[in-house]
Design an enzyme around this catalytic site. Structure first.
Site, PDB file in Angstrom:
ATOM      1  N   SER A  65      14.322  81.238  77.660  1.00 52.95           N
ATOM      2  CA  SER A  65      15.593  80.568  77.942  1.00 52.95           C
ATOM      3  C   SER A  65      16.560  80.686  76.275  1.00 52.95           C
ATOM      4  CB  SER A  65      15.385  79.385  78.236  1.00 52.95           C
ATOM      5  OG  SER A  65      16.567  78.498  78.707  1.00 52.95           O
ATOM      6  N   ASP A 280      18.583  83.260  79.224  1.00 58.99           N
ATOM      7  CA  ASP A 280      17.801  83.789  80.611  1.00 58.99           C
ATOM      8  C   ASP A 280      19.075  83.598  81.530  1.00 58.99           C
ATOM      9  OD1 ASP A 280      17.555  81.155  80.622  1.00 58.99           O
ATOM     10  OD2 ASP A 280      15.836  81.264  81.618  1.00 58.99           O
ATOM     11  N   GLU A 372      23.063  69.525  85.117  1.00 60.13           N
ATOM     12  CA  GLU A 372      22.822  68.890  83.589  1.00 60.13           C
ATOM     13  C   GLU A 372      23.939  69.369  82.858  1.00 60.13           C
ATOM     14  OE1 GLU A 372      18.149  68.647  83.036  1.00 60.13           O
ATOM     15  OE2 GLU A 372      18.865  70.704  82.544  1.00 60.13           O
ATOM     16  N   ALA A 373      24.145  68.418  82.025  1.00 58.70           N
ATOM     17  CA  ALA A 373      25.401  68.404  80.971  1.00 58.70           C
ATOM     18  C   ALA A 373      25.308  69.788  80.223  1.00 58.70           C
ATOM     19  CB  ALA A 373      25.439  67.159  79.887  1.00 58.70           C
ATOM     20  N   ASN A 374      23.967  70.134  80.015  1.00 59.08           N
ATOM     21  CA  ASN A 374      23.869  71.635  79.381  1.00 59.08           C
ATOM     22  C   ASN A 374      24.457  72.790  79.942  1.00 59.08           C
ATOM     23  OD1 ASN A 374      21.603  72.040  81.080  1.00 59.08           O
ATOM     24  ND2 ASN A 374      20.205  71.214  79.728  1.00 59.08           N
ATOM     25  N   PRO A 499      11.389  60.683  75.044  1.00 53.72           N
ATOM     26  CA  PRO A 499      10.808  61.749  74.246  1.00 53.72           C
ATOM     27  C   PRO A 499      11.115  63.082  74.875  1.00 53.72           C
ATOM     28  CG  PRO A 499       9.352  60.731  75.973  1.00 53.72           C
ATOM     29  CD  PRO A 499      10.669  59.916  75.947  1.00 53.72           C
ATOM     30  N   SER A 500      11.260  64.014  73.853  1.00 52.78           N
ATOM     31  CA  SER A 500      11.583  65.442  74.585  1.00 52.78           C
ATOM     32  C   SER A 500      10.457  65.971  75.378  1.00 52.78           C
ATOM     33  CB  SER A 500      11.967  66.357  73.469  1.00 52.78           C
ATOM     34  OG  SER A 500      11.808  67.683  73.531  1.00 52.78           O
ATOM     35  N   THR A 502      10.163  69.205  75.598  1.00 52.10           N
ATOM     36  CA  THR A 502       9.982  70.718  75.235  1.00 52.10           C
ATOM     37  C   THR A 502       9.849  70.782  73.602  1.00 52.10           C
ATOM     38  OG1 THR A 502      12.450  71.087  74.710  1.00 52.10           O
ATOM     39  CG2 THR A 502      11.607  71.582  76.966  1.00 52.10           C
ATOM     40  N   ARG A 507      14.629  62.125  71.674  1.00 54.46           N
ATOM     41  CA  ARG A 507      16.171  62.487  71.473  1.00 54.46           C
ATOM     42  C   ARG A 507      16.742  60.954  71.770  1.00 54.46           C
ATOM     43  NH1 ARG A 507      16.125  67.853  71.260  1.00 54.46           N
ATOM     44  NH2 ARG A 507      14.628  68.893  72.719  1.00 54.46           N
TER      45      ARG A 507
END
Ligand code: 16G
Ligand code: MG
Length: 541
Positions: A65, A280, A372-374, A499-500, A502, A507
Site C-alpha cells: 500500500s 495500491d 476513514e479520514a485517510n 496502539p498502532s 501496523t 498514536r
C-alpha cells in the site's frame, strides 16, 4: 491433498528465515520485502486451504500500500470481497512462523481443526502492485498455491480494489460484473459517462483535474481508464510511475494527508483539484491551492460527507425510503461528524480503525457509507435496498434510475480510489460546485496526529471504538482531567491514543478550536502516554 511438492520446495527453495516472527495484522503481513518470500509461499498454501474451507475463490493481493518501495506485503481476501475472517489471521500467523520441518504438520492440523474436505477444488485469484519485489513474491505465492494442488487465476499488476472486484465477480457468477480487469474498467467508465452526460452548463464545476498516481499501480490504472473517461473528465497525470519517481515518495494520498501538503511532482496550479491515490489505489485524497497559494485538504471525512449528503438528497427526491448511515473512526474530524449529523441529518456511527470494522458496521444500514479520514472508504447497498431502487427505476422514476448508475460507479467490494474519485466528480458536477465550494461546506477543526514510542505498545488497550483507554488504568482519567482544564474545556477539544496496528508506536490524535490548542493538547497527551505507558527515548515536548 499431496504434500510431497510442499515438502520439497520448503526444503530446497523456500526455507524459513531464522529468528523472525511474522504477525498477520490489520492489513495482512507487511514488512521489508527481502524477508517475505517464504511467507508468500506459505500464504499461497493458506489461500488454498481457505478456498477449500469456503468452497469459493479466494483472493491474494501482494502489496504494501502506502509503505515505502522497499516494503511489501500480502492480504488474503474472502469470497465476498471482505478481508479474511479474523479467526483465520491466527492460522496465517501460525503457518508463516512454523519451522520448515513442521510446516506440513501445521497444514494438516489446520485442515483437521477446520474440518476441511481435502478433495474440494481450490482457486486463488492473485494480484500484485508495481513494487520491484512484487514479481519475486508473486512467483513464491503462486508456487505455494500450486504446491498443494490449487489453481491460480492471474490478475497481473492491478490495484487492490480490482483484485477485490475480481474475487467477488468470480464467486457470484459474474452478476456484480465481468470478472476481468477490462470488465472492471468498463463497468466504472460506462456508469460514470452515463451519469455525467455530455456537456452541461456548469458555471462553477470544471472537468479538469490533476491526478497524482503515487508512482504506483493507481497511475497505471488511470492511464488505462483516462481515454475512456475523456468525454467527461480532463485528467492530467503526474507521478504515473512511468518516469523515475519513487513509489509513495513525497507524493500520493498518505503523504498528502499526513504532511498536509501539496504532493511533489504535481505543478502548483491554483484552484485545480488534485486527486492523490495511495500505492495500491484503495485510498483517495483531494487537495487544492487557493489563489494565495494556501494548501487545502479534502480528506476521507470530506468525501464521506459529500457522498452521504448526496445520497440523502437522491433518496428524498426519488421518494424511496431507505435507512442511510455513515460510519467513521475516532480520527474523523469533529467538524465533519457535527456537519453530517447536525446539518445533513444522517446518523453517524464510529468503528475501530481498520477497514473490516467499518465495513461490518456499515452493513447495519440499507445504505451504509463508510470512510476513514485517510481516504479509504466506499458505500454498501443491501440487496433489499438495490431491489427497491431498481423497482422504482423500472417504474419510470428517473431519480431512482440515476441512483442505479450511482450504484454501478461505486466499487462496493472495498474502498477504491478511482471509483470514489468518479463518484465525487459526479456529485461536484451535479451540485455545480468548484473545489472551493465543496471546501466551504464546513471548516475542519485544527488537529494533530503524532507518534509516541513506548517499550511495549500492548500495555495500551482501548474501548468505545478506541476513543477511551482502559489500560494503563490511570491514563484515561489523566486525559479526561486535561480535557476538563480551563484551557481546553471550551475549545471543542478531543483527544485519544491507541496502539498502532501496523507500526511499533502509539498514536495520539488531538483536535481543538485553534492550531495552537490542538498542538498543545497533542503534546500534553503524548506526555501522559509517555509517563503512564512506559515511554522510551526523549519525552515529547
Ligand atoms: C491498515 C488498515 C487501514 C488503517 C491503518 C491504520 C486495512 C486494509 N488497512 O492500513 O484501514 O487505517 O491500518 O494503521 O484495514 P495504524 O493501526 O498503524 O494506525
Ligand atoms: Mg492502500
Amino acid at each position: 491433498m499431496d504434500f510431497q511438492s510442499l515438502e520439497k520446495l520448503t526444503a530446497e527453495k523456500y526455507k524459513k528465515h531464522a529468528s523472525r516472527t511474522f504477525n498477520y495484522g490489520t492489513a495482512g503481513f507487511r514488512t521489508k520485502a527481502d524477508d517475505l518470500e517464504t511467507v508468500l509461499f506459505r500464504m499461497g498454501v493458506l489461500a488454498v486451504v481457505r478456498s477449500k474451507a469456503m468452497k469459493a475463490h479466494i483472493g491474494m493481493m501482494i502489496t504494501a500500500s502506502h509503505n515505502p518501495a522497499c516494503d511489501n506485503g500480502v492480504k488474503i481476501v474472502d469470497p465476498r470481497g471482505e478481508m479474511m475472517a479474523v479467526a483465520w489471521e491466527e492460522h496465517a500467523t501460525v503457518l508463516a512462523n512454523a519451522e520448515d520441518l513442521q510446516l506440513v504438520a501445521s497444514v494438516q492440523q489446520l485442515l483437521q481443526q477446520e474440518n476441511i474436505n481435502q478433495q474440494q477444488p481450490a482457486i486463488v485469484v492473485v494480484g500484485r502492485d508495481t513494487r520491484p519485489s512484487s514479481d519475486v513474491l508473486h512467483a513464491a505465492a503462486v508456487a505455494g498455491v500450486r504446491a498443494v494442488g490449487g489453481q491460480v487465476v492471474e490478475c497481473g499488476v492491478v490495484t487492490t480494489p480490482i483484485l477485490h472486484y475480481r474475487v467477488v465477480c468470480a464467486n457470484d457468477g459474474g452478476s456484480y460484473g465481468t470478472p476481468t480487469n477490462e470488465g472492471y474498467s468498463k463497468k466504472l467508465a460506462d456508469a460514470f459517462l452515463k451519469l455525467q452526460g455530455t456537456g452541461g452548463s456548469q458555471s462553477r464545476y470544471s472537468s479538469e483535474l490533476q491526478f497524482d498516481g503515487a508512482n504506483g499501480v493507481g497511475g497505471c490504472q488511470m492511464s488505462i481508464m483516462a481515454p475512456s473517461l475523456a468525454a467527461a473528465l480532463t485528467i492530467t497525470q503526474y507521478n504515473d510511475g512511468k518516469g523515475d519517481g519513487v513509489l509513495n515518495y513525497k507524493c500520493g494520498a498518505d503523504h498528502v494527508k499526513t504532511t498536509q501538503s501539496w504532493p511533489g511532482g504535481v505543478p502548483a496550479t491554483a484552484g485545480t483539484r488534485c486527486v492523490s491515490v495511495d500505492g495500491d489505489a484503495d485510498r483517495v485524497i483531494y487537495s487544492f491551492l487557493d489563489s494565495n497559494g494556501a494548501f487545502h485538504l479534502l480528506d476521507g471525512d470530506r468525501i464521506a460527507t459529500l457522498i452521504a449528503g448526496y445520497l440523502k438528497q437522491l433518496l428524498t427526491r426519488a421518494q424511496v425510503s431507505l435507512k442511510l448511515g455513515l460510519i467513521q473512526t475516532a480520527y474523523a474530524n469533529g467538524a465533519s461528524t457535527q456537519y453530517i449529523n447536525g446539518t445533513l441529518g444522517v446518523p453517524v456511527g464510529c468503528a475501530k480503525t481498520g477497514v473490516k470494522f467499518l465495513h461490518h458496521m456499515a452493513l447495519d444500514y440499507d445504505i451504509g457509507v463508510y470512510f476513514e479520514a485517510n481516504g479509504h472508504g466506499t458505500v454498501l447497498f443491501s440487496d433489499a435496498a438495490k431491489k427497491s431502487i431498481r423497482e422504482a427505476a423500472a417504474a419510470g422514476n428517473s431519480v431512482a434510475e440515476r441512483l442505479c448508475s450511482v450504484i454501478d460507479v461505486i466499487n462496493e467490494t472495498v474502498g477504491d480510489a478511482i471509483s470514489d474519485m468518479l463518484l465525487v466528480e459526479v456529485i461536484l458536477k451535479e451540485q455545480d460546485w468548484s473545489v472551493e465550494d465543496w471546501n466551504k461546506q464546513y471548516t475542519d477543526l485544527p488537529n494533530r496526529l503524532v507518534k509516541v514510542l513506548v517499550a511495549d505498545r500492548s500495555v495500551i488497550s482501548t474501548t468505545n471504538a478506541e476513543r477511551s483507554c482502559v489500560t494503563p488504568a490511570a491514563l484515561q482519567p489523566a486525559i479526561d482531567n486535561l480535557l476538563r482544564s480551563t484551557e481546553f474545556a471550551t475549545a471543542n477539544a478531543r483527544a485519544f491514543c491507541r496502539p498502532s496496528g501496523t507500526e511499533d508506536v502509539v498514536r495520539v490524535y488531538a483536535e481543538a478550536s485553534t492550531r495552537e490548542l490542538a498542538d498543545s493538547l497533542s503534546t500534553k497527551v503524548s506526555q501522559l502516554v509517555f509517563d503512564h505507558a512506559g515511554g522510551v527515548g526523549a519525552r515529547p515536548k
